[in-house]
Design an enzyme around this catalytic site. Structure first.
Site, mmCIF file in Angstrom:
data_model
loop_
_atom_site.group_PDB
_atom_site.id
_atom_site.type_symbol
_atom_site.label_atom_id
_atom_site.label_comp_id
_atom_site.label_asym_id
_atom_site.label_seq_id
_atom_site.Cartn_x
_atom_site.Cartn_y
_atom_site.Cartn_z
ATOM 1 N N ASP A 10 -15.252 -6.976 3.706
ATOM 2 C CA ASP A 10 -13.884 -7.497 3.714
ATOM 3 C C ASP A 10 -13.842 -8.654 4.702
ATOM 4 O O ASP A 10 -14.743 -8.808 5.521
ATOM 5 C CB ASP A 10 -12.897 -6.393 4.146
ATOM 6 C CG ASP A 10 -11.464 -6.891 4.203
ATOM 7 O OD1 ASP A 10 -11.054 -7.631 3.298
ATOM 8 O OD2 ASP A 10 -10.749 -6.559 5.173
ATOM 9 N N SER A 11 -12.784 -9.467 4.640
ATOM 10 C CA SER A 11 -12.618 -10.538 5.627
ATOM 11 C C SER A 11 -12.448 -9.978 7.040
ATOM 12 O O SER A 11 -12.686 -10.671 8.010
ATOM 13 C CB SER A 11 -11.412 -11.395 5.261
ATOM 14 O OG SER A 11 -10.245 -10.605 5.241
ATOM 15 N N TYR A 42 -9.072 -14.811 4.910
ATOM 16 C CA TYR A 42 -9.528 -15.566 3.745
ATOM 17 C C TYR A 42 -8.352 -16.073 2.905
ATOM 18 O O TYR A 42 -8.469 -17.061 2.203
ATOM 19 C CB TYR A 42 -10.390 -14.679 2.837
ATOM 20 C CG TYR A 42 -11.794 -14.381 3.317
ATOM 21 C CD1 TYR A 42 -12.278 -14.886 4.524
ATOM 22 C CD2 TYR A 42 -12.652 -13.602 2.546
ATOM 23 C CE1 TYR A 42 -13.574 -14.605 4.952
ATOM 24 C CE2 TYR A 42 -13.948 -13.331 2.951
ATOM 25 C CZ TYR A 42 -14.409 -13.827 4.153
ATOM 26 O OH TYR A 42 -15.692 -13.551 4.551
ATOM 27 N N GLY A 43 -7.223 -15.377 2.985
ATOM 28 C CA GLY A 43 -6.131 -15.584 2.022
ATOM 29 C C GLY A 43 -5.485 -16.946 2.075
ATOM 30 O O GLY A 43 -4.781 -17.341 1.150
ATOM 31 N N CYS A 73 -11.930 -6.795 -0.560
ATOM 32 C CA CYS A 73 -11.006 -7.836 -0.129
ATOM 33 C C CYS A 73 -10.438 -8.442 -1.390
ATOM 34 O O CYS A 73 -11.185 -8.891 -2.269
ATOM 35 C CB CYS A 73 -11.781 -8.879 0.675
ATOM 36 S SG CYS A 73 -10.911 -10.429 0.952
ATOM 37 N N ASN A 74 -9.110 -8.427 -1.510
ATOM 38 C CA ASN A 74 -8.487 -8.931 -2.728
ATOM 39 C C ASN A 74 -8.774 -10.410 -2.949
ATOM 40 O O ASN A 74 -9.046 -10.836 -4.063
ATOM 41 C CB ASN A 74 -6.974 -8.703 -2.686
ATOM 42 C CG ASN A 74 -6.601 -7.280 -3.026
ATOM 43 O OD1 ASN A 74 -6.391 -6.954 -4.179
ATOM 44 N ND2 ASN A 74 -6.541 -6.410 -2.037
ATOM 45 N N THR A 75 -8.718 -11.201 -1.877
ATOM 46 C CA THR A 75 -8.935 -12.640 -2.036
ATOM 47 C C THR A 75 -10.346 -12.917 -2.533
ATOM 48 O O THR A 75 -10.554 -13.665 -3.490
ATOM 49 C CB THR A 75 -8.699 -13.356 -0.690
ATOM 50 O OG1 THR A 75 -7.371 -13.079 -0.239
ATOM 51 C CG2 THR A 75 -8.873 -14.852 -0.839
ATOM 52 N N GLU A 152 -0.932 -6.962 11.477
ATOM 53 C CA GLU A 152 -1.857 -7.050 12.610
ATOM 54 C C GLU A 152 -1.116 -7.021 13.946
ATOM 55 O O GLU A 152 -1.645 -6.562 14.953
ATOM 56 C CB GLU A 152 -2.706 -8.310 12.498
ATOM 57 C CG GLU A 152 -3.489 -8.317 11.196
ATOM 58 C CD GLU A 152 -4.881 -8.875 11.304
ATOM 59 O OE1 GLU A 152 -5.069 -9.850 12.049
ATOM 60 O OE2 GLU A 152 -5.788 -8.329 10.642
ATOM 61 N N CYS A 184 -3.373 -6.593 -1.493
ATOM 62 C CA CYS A 184 -4.009 -7.009 -0.245
ATOM 63 C C CYS A 184 -4.239 -5.740 0.567
ATOM 64 O O CYS A 184 -3.332 -4.911 0.675
ATOM 65 C CB CYS A 184 -3.107 -7.989 0.515
ATOM 66 S SG CYS A 184 -3.723 -8.394 2.162
ATOM 67 N N THR A 185 -5.428 -5.582 1.113
ATOM 68 C CA THR A 185 -5.760 -4.313 1.776
ATOM 69 C C THR A 185 -4.923 -4.054 3.033
ATOM 70 O O THR A 185 -4.899 -2.928 3.520
ATOM 71 C CB THR A 185 -7.255 -4.261 2.162
ATOM 72 O OG1 THR A 185 -7.593 -5.455 2.851
ATOM 73 C CG2 THR A 185 -8.119 -4.120 0.928
ATOM 74 N N HIS A 186 -4.249 -5.092 3.562
ATOM 75 C CA HIS A 186 -3.377 -4.866 4.719
ATOM 76 C C HIS A 186 -2.030 -4.247 4.330
ATOM 77 O O HIS A 186 -1.365 -3.635 5.159
ATOM 78 C CB HIS A 186 -3.073 -6.181 5.435
ATOM 79 C CG HIS A 186 -4.102 -6.597 6.426
ATOM 80 N ND1 HIS A 186 -5.261 -7.224 6.064
ATOM 81 C CD2 HIS A 186 -4.159 -6.477 7.771
ATOM 82 C CE1 HIS A 186 -5.972 -7.489 7.151
ATOM 83 N NE2 HIS A 186 -5.331 -7.041 8.198
#
Lengths: 272, 272
Positions: A10-11, A42-43, A73-75, A152, A184-186
Site C-alpha cells: 500500500d502507499s 498516491y491519490g 491500495c485503491n489508487t 490520519e 480507499c483503505t483509509h
C-alpha cells in the site's frame, strides 16, 4: 502446496485493513507487507508516477519470492494493476474488482455510489468494474481528498469530519444510491460519520474482506495454500523510518504488528 | 557579478510564493525552480527522509550551476538546512530564519505564535531561531496538518476551513500572542480565515518577502547580482507529470508560469 509468502503493498498504513482480513481468512500463511511511507499519498499523484512506484515495490517483493501479490491500495489498483499483471509472472489481486463485486451483490436498486481519492475516481476503474458485472448499474462517483488527512489526523468523530462528509456526500445521498463503496483503505476509519451522513438505508461496502476471500480462492484453486494447521509469520517493510507506521499500524492491527524494517527503494526496486 | 541562476526548491507548488517575491525583488535574475511533486508532502515525513530528498534536489540544481540556493519549504528548511550548508559550496537560504526575524521585528509583546506542518513544529527550528534573536521571547507553537490539504482542495473560505482554523488556533489566540508566523508556504492561501480567527490585534507573518530580501542582500554583498537592466529567464522542473503543477502554479504566479519539465530524481540526483 507452496511455502512462499503472500506479498501485499500500500502507499502507507491503510493496506493493513486488508492484511487484517488476510490474517483472519488464512492464518497459516506467511505475509510480507510493504508501506511506501516515504512517498505517501498516491491519490493526488499522476497514474505514470504511481505505476512506477508500484513496479519498484513489486520488484522488491518478487525478489523476496512471494507466490501472490495483493495491491492493497485503491489508487495503485486503479492505475497500475494491468501493468503489474503483464510484467510479473505471479497472480496479482487488487481491491477494486472485489469491492465492485460486493457492491453489485448487495445493491438492490443498481444505483451505486463510489468514493475515493482523486486518482482513483479519475481512473473510472470502479465504474468499469461494476458495469462489467452489471451493465445496467448506475454508478455515481465523488472524490473526497480531505478524508485521508482527516483519518490520519484522528479527526474521525468531530464537527469538521461531519461537515466535510456532508460537503462530499450529500449529492450522492440525494441522488438515491442504496450502496456506497468506500474506495480507499483509509475510509473505514470514517465509517461512523459516513454512515450517519448517508443514513441507514445505504449499505457501505469496504473491499478488505472480499479481497481476502479472493486471495484464498486463487491460492486454493492453484493448490498454493499452506497446510491449515500452520501458523504464519509476518514481515513489514516501509520506505520512511518506521516510527509513525508502528504507531498507527498497531491501531489498525490491534497491537499485533511485528518488527518493521526500513528499505530505500530508489533504483527500480534495488535496495540502496 | 555572476550570470548564474538562483536555484529554489519546495516539496511542491507552495514555494512559488517565495519565487514570486524573488521576481519582485530581483527581476534581472535567472531562476531554476524544482517542485518535488512525486513525493509531496514533506511535512508528515521523517527528518531523515526529508534530508535525503533535499540532498538529491540540491545535487540536481548544483549540476545546473546555480550561484545560490533557496530552500523555499519550511519543513526542509527546518530539518535539512545545516546539512545542505555543509555539503554544498554555495550560499543556502532557508525560510525559517527570515520568518523568525520578521516576527521578532513586528512583535510588541514578545509573545509569538508559530504554525506549521508536524515536521516543522516538531523540529523546534522556529523557536530556536526566534530565541536567538530575542532570548526573552515566548514562543507558542501548533502543527496544523489539515491546512495543506484544505488549501490544495481549494476549501479556503468555507465552513470547514473556519471550523478547522478555530480547532487549531483558539488556544494560541487565548494565550494572547500578538504575532503569528505562517510557517508553511501553503498557509498564505488560508490567510483570510486565519486572520478572521486570530482577530485584528494579531499580525500575520509570512516568510516569502523577507526571504527574497535576504537573497538580494547576500548576492549584493558577494557581488553576484546581474546588472539591474537585465530581464531574467525562469525554468521549472517537477518530479511528477507537470499538469497539476501548471494548473495550481499559474494561480500562484498570476498566469506567468513558463514551460515545466519532468525529471526523475532517483539515484541521488542523477536523472534517469
Amino acid at each position: 502446496m507452496s511455502w512462499q509468502a503472500i506479498g501485499i503493498f500500500d502507499s502507507g498504513v491503510g493496506g493493513l485493513t486488508v492484511l487484517r482480513e488476510i490474517f483472519r481468512a488464512l492464518p497459516q500463511e506467511d505475509t510480507i507487507y510493504f508501506g511506501d511511507t516515504a512517498r505517501v499519498p498516491y491519490g493526488t499523484k499522476s497514474p505514470e508516477t504511481v505505476a512506477r512506484y508500484a513496479h519498484e515495490i513489486t520488484s522488491f517483493l518478487v525478489r523476496r519470492d512471494i507466490k501472490l501479490l495483493v495491491v492493497a491500495c485503491n489508487t495503485a489498483s486503479a492505475v497500475a494493476l494491468n501493468g503489474l499483471k503483464r510484467q510479473f509472472p505471479i497472480p496479482v489481486v487488487g481491491v477494486i474488482e472485489p469491492g465492485a463485486r460486493r457492491a453489485v451483490e448487495v445493491s438492490r436498486s443498481g444505483r451505486i455510489g463510489v468514493i475515493g481519492t482523486a486518482a482513483t475516481i479519475k481512473s473510472s476503474a470502479y465504474t468499469r468494474a461494476i458495469k462489467r458485472l452489471n451493465p445496467g448499474a448506475e454508478v455515481l462517483t465523488r472524490s473526497c481528498p480531505l478524508f485521508v488527512p482527516l483519518a490520519e489526523e484522528g479527526w474521525t468523530d468531530n464537527e469538521v469530519a461531519r461537515l466535510t462528509a456532508r460537503n462530499y456526500l450529500l449529492e450522492l445521498k440525494e441522488a438515491g444510491v442504496d450502496t456506497l463503496v468506500l474506495g480507499c483503505t483509509h475510509y473505514p476509519l470514517l465509517k461512523p460519520v459516513i454512515a450517519e451522513t448517508m443514513g441507514s438505508d445505504v449499505t457501505l461496502v469496504d473491499s478488505a474482506e472480499e479481497t481476502a476471500r479472493t486471495v484464498a480462492a486463487i491460492l486454493a484453486k492453484k493448490d498454493l495454500l499452506r497446510p491449515a494447521a500452520e501458523k504464519g509469520n509476518h514481515h513489514y517493510f516501509v520506505s520512511d523510518i518506521p516510527a509513525g507506521f508502528i504507531r498507527v499500524g498497531n491501531r489498525f492491527l490491534g497491537g499485533r504488528l511485528g518488527d518493521v524494517y526500513q528499505v530505500n527503494l530508489d533504483n527500480d526496486g534495488e535496495e540502496c
